[in-house]
Design a protein around this motif. Structure first.
Motif, short mmCIF file in Angstrom:
data_model
loop_
_atom_site.label_atom_id
_atom_site.label_comp_id
_atom_site.label_asym_id
_atom_site.label_seq_id
_atom_site.Cartn_x
_atom_site.Cartn_y
_atom_site.Cartn_z
N THR A 1 -8.87 3.34 -2.80
CA THR A 1 -7.57 2.74 -3.03
C THR A 1 -7.47 1.45 -2.22
N SER A 2 -6.42 0.69 -2.48
CA SER A 2 -6.24 -0.55 -1.73
C SER A 2 -6.12 -0.30 -0.24
N LEU A 3 -5.44 0.77 0.14
CA LEU A 3 -5.28 1.08 1.56
C LEU A 3 -6.59 1.57 2.17
N GLU A 4 -7.32 2.40 1.44
CA GLU A 4 -8.61 2.88 1.94
C GLU A 4 -9.57 1.73 2.19
N HIS B 1 0.83 -1.20 0.00
CA HIS B 1 0.00 0.00 0.00
C HIS B 1 0.86 1.26 0.00
N ASP B 2 0.37 2.32 -0.66
CA ASP B 2 1.05 3.60 -0.61
C ASP B 2 1.20 4.05 0.83
N VAL C 1 -5.70 -7.74 22.95
CA VAL C 1 -6.27 -8.63 21.93
C VAL C 1 -5.14 -9.42 21.28
N LEU C 2 -5.32 -10.73 21.20
CA LEU C 2 -4.41 -11.56 20.42
C LEU C 2 -4.88 -11.52 18.97
N VAL C 3 -4.04 -11.04 18.08
CA VAL C 3 -4.38 -10.94 16.66
C VAL C 3 -3.64 -12.04 15.91
N VAL C 4 -4.37 -13.03 15.44
CA VAL C 4 -3.78 -14.17 14.75
C VAL C 4 -4.00 -13.99 13.26
N GLY C 5 -2.91 -13.76 12.55
CA GLY C 5 -2.96 -13.40 11.13
C GLY C 5 -2.79 -11.89 11.05
N VAL C 6 -1.56 -11.45 10.97
CA VAL C 6 -1.27 -10.02 11.11
C VAL C 6 -1.69 -9.25 9.86
N VAL C 7 -2.57 -8.28 10.07
CA VAL C 7 -2.97 -7.33 9.04
C VAL C 7 -2.74 -5.94 9.65
N ASN C 8 -1.85 -5.17 9.07
CA ASN C 8 -1.48 -3.90 9.68
C ASN C 8 -2.66 -2.96 9.86
N SER C 9 -3.61 -2.97 8.92
CA SER C 9 -4.78 -2.10 9.07
C SER C 9 -5.62 -2.50 10.28
N HIS D 1 -20.53 -21.30 19.98
CA HIS D 1 -19.72 -22.47 20.31
C HIS D 1 -18.25 -22.07 20.30
N GLY D 2 -17.95 -20.98 20.95
CA GLY D 2 -16.58 -20.48 21.03
C GLY D 2 -16.36 -19.24 20.19
N VAL D 3 -17.06 -19.12 19.08
CA VAL D 3 -16.96 -17.93 18.22
C VAL D 3 -18.04 -16.94 18.60
N SER D 4 -17.65 -15.70 18.86
CA SER D 4 -18.62 -14.68 19.28
C SER D 4 -19.10 -13.82 18.12
N ALA D 5 -18.30 -13.67 17.08
CA ALA D 5 -18.69 -12.85 15.94
C ALA D 5 -17.82 -13.21 14.74
N VAL D 6 -18.36 -12.94 13.55
CA VAL D 6 -17.64 -13.21 12.31
C VAL D 6 -17.85 -12.04 11.36
N CYS D 7 -16.76 -11.60 10.74
CA CYS D 7 -16.86 -10.69 9.60
C CYS D 7 -16.50 -11.51 8.38
N ALA D 8 -17.53 -11.89 7.62
CA ALA D 8 -17.38 -12.79 6.49
C ALA D 8 -17.19 -12.00 5.20
N GLU D 9 -16.22 -12.43 4.42
CA GLU D 9 -15.91 -11.74 3.16
C GLU D 9 -15.69 -12.78 2.07
N PRO D 10 -16.76 -13.22 1.43
CA PRO D 10 -16.59 -14.21 0.36
C PRO D 10 -15.96 -13.59 -0.87
N TYR D 11 -15.50 -14.46 -1.76
CA TYR D 11 -14.95 -14.01 -3.03
C TYR D 11 -16.02 -13.25 -3.82
N PRO D 12 -15.69 -12.12 -4.50
CA PRO D 12 -14.37 -11.52 -4.67
C PRO D 12 -13.97 -10.64 -3.49
N PHE D 13 -12.72 -10.69 -3.11
CA PHE D 13 -12.23 -10.00 -1.92
C PHE D 13 -11.97 -8.52 -2.20
N PHE D 14 -11.85 -7.75 -1.12
CA PHE D 14 -11.74 -6.30 -1.26
C PHE D 14 -10.51 -5.89 -2.05
#
Length: 282
Positions: free
Chosen positions: A131-134, A47-48, A155-163, A248-261
Motif C-alpha cells: 500500500t502507499s503507507l507500507e 494514507h489509511d 536530527v533536523l528533518v528538512v522536508g517533513v515526511v511523517n513516515s 563535500h558536506g553530504v555524508s549519504a544519499v538515498c536516491a529515488e529517481p522517477y518513477p517514485f514509490f
C-alpha cells in the motif's frame, strides 16, 4: 569515472557543479543534447490511518534513457515551463530563469552521464510492493538507516515526511521537523520554518532533495561541512545531482529517481550512497 569517495575534483558548490557540466567537464557537451520529453506529475495523498495528507508536484525531463526531476510547490510551476523544455538543449536549460527547470535539467544530464549503478557507487535497495503507507514506511527505514547516530541524538528533518519521523522515533532519535510550509506533524508537533536557525542545536541533518529547487541546499551543506555533522539527503529531486557532493558536506544519499514509490503499488528500487566507503559513493 568519478572518484568512489568524493565529488568530482573542483566541485565545491552547486554552482561549481553546474559550471563544470556546462564546460563539458563531466561528460558530453550539454549543448549537443536535447530534452525529448517534459512532463509534470501531480498527486494528493492521505494514507489509511493518517489524519493528514499532502500534495506533490514534480517537473521531470527525459534525456535519452534518463529522467531528471525537481519537485515544486503545488501550483508554483507555470504551464509554459513544460513547453519551453521540450526540444531544448540541456545547456540552455541549465541557464533557464526557473530554478526547478535548471535542477531537473542538471539531474537528467547527470543521470545520463552517471546512472545509479554499482559502477558509480550505488547500492540498490529493493522496495517491496504494498500500500502507499507500507511503501512510504519501507522507504523511510531505508533513509533512516543512513544515519549513524546513538539513541537520543537530535536530527533536523528538512522536508517533513511523517513516515521518516516515525522511523527516527523507532530508533530512539529525537528530531526537529522543518518545512517552509510550517504547520504541525501528524502528531501535533510544531514544524519550524527556518532550517539554519535550528541546525546549530541538532547533531545531524536529514534533508529533502527539494532544497535544491528552492535554494536552501547550499547553506545546509556548508553548515554540515563546517561543523562536521552528518548530512543525509533523501532525493527524488536531484537524485543524480546530490551524490556528487559526497565527502563535500553530504555524508549519504538515498536516491529515488522517477518513477517514485507513490506512483504505483508494485516493487521498486532505491539507490543508496555513502561517503568514505569504497564503492559506495560516487
Amino acid at each position: 569515472m568519478t572518484s568512489a569517495t568524493t565529488a568530482p575534483a573542483g566541485v565545491t558548490s552547486y554552482d561549481a557543479l553546474v559550471a563544470r557540466a556546462l564546460a563539458g567537464a563531466l561528460g558530453p557537451d550539454p549543448a549537443a543534447l536535447r530534452i525529448a520529453v517534459a512532463f509534470t506529475t501531480r498527486q494528493a495523498v492521505r494514507h489509511d490511518g493518517r489524519g493528514t495528507g499532502y500534495r506533490n508536484e514534480v517537473l521531470s525531463l527525459r534525456l535519452a534513457e534518463a529522467v531528471g526531476s525537481c519537485a515544486v510547490e503545488p501550483g508554483a510551476l507555470p504551464d509554459r515551463a513544460v513547453e519551453e523544455c521540450v526540444g531544448a538543449d540541456v545547456a540552455s536549460l541549465l541557464g533557464h530563469p526557473l530554478p526547478p527547470v535548471r535542477v531537473a535539467a542538471l539531474d537528467a544530464y547527470l543521470m545520463h552521464v552517471t546512472p545509479h549503478t554499482p559502477d558509480h557507487g550505488a547500492r540498490a535497495v529493493a522496495l517491496p510492493a504494498g500500500t502507499s503507507l507500507e511503501k512510504s514506511r519501507a522507504r523511510a527505514r531505508a533513509v533512516a538507516e543512513l544515519l549513524d547516530l546513538p539513541p537520543g541524538a537530535r536530527v533536523l528533518v528538512v522536508g517533513v515526511v511523517n513516515s521518516l519521523l516515525e522511523a527516527l522515533r523507532a530508533r530512539g532519535l529525537e528530531y526537529v521537523p522543518c518545512d517552509l510550509k510550517g504547520g504541525v506533524t501528524e502528531w501535533g508537533e510544531p514544524v519550524v520554518t527556518d532550517a539554519l536557525a535550528e541546525a546549530g542545536r541538532c547533531d545531524a541533518l536529514l534533508v529533502s532533495g527539494m532544497t535544491l529547487g528552492n535554494g536552501t541546499f547550499e547553506p545546509l551543506r556548508e553548515h554540515a561541512l563546517r561543523h562536521g555533522k552528518q548530512l543525509v539527503m533523501f532525493a527524488q529531486t536531484g537524485s543524480a545531482v546530490l551524490p556528487r557532493f559526497l565527502g563535500h558536506g553530504v555524508s549519504a544519499v538515498c536516491a529515488e529517481p522517477y518513477p517514485f514509490f507513490w506512483l504505483d503499488g508494485g516493487p521498486g528500487t532505491l539507490h543508496r550512497y555513502r561517503a568514505g566507503c569504497p564503492g559506495d559513493a560516487r
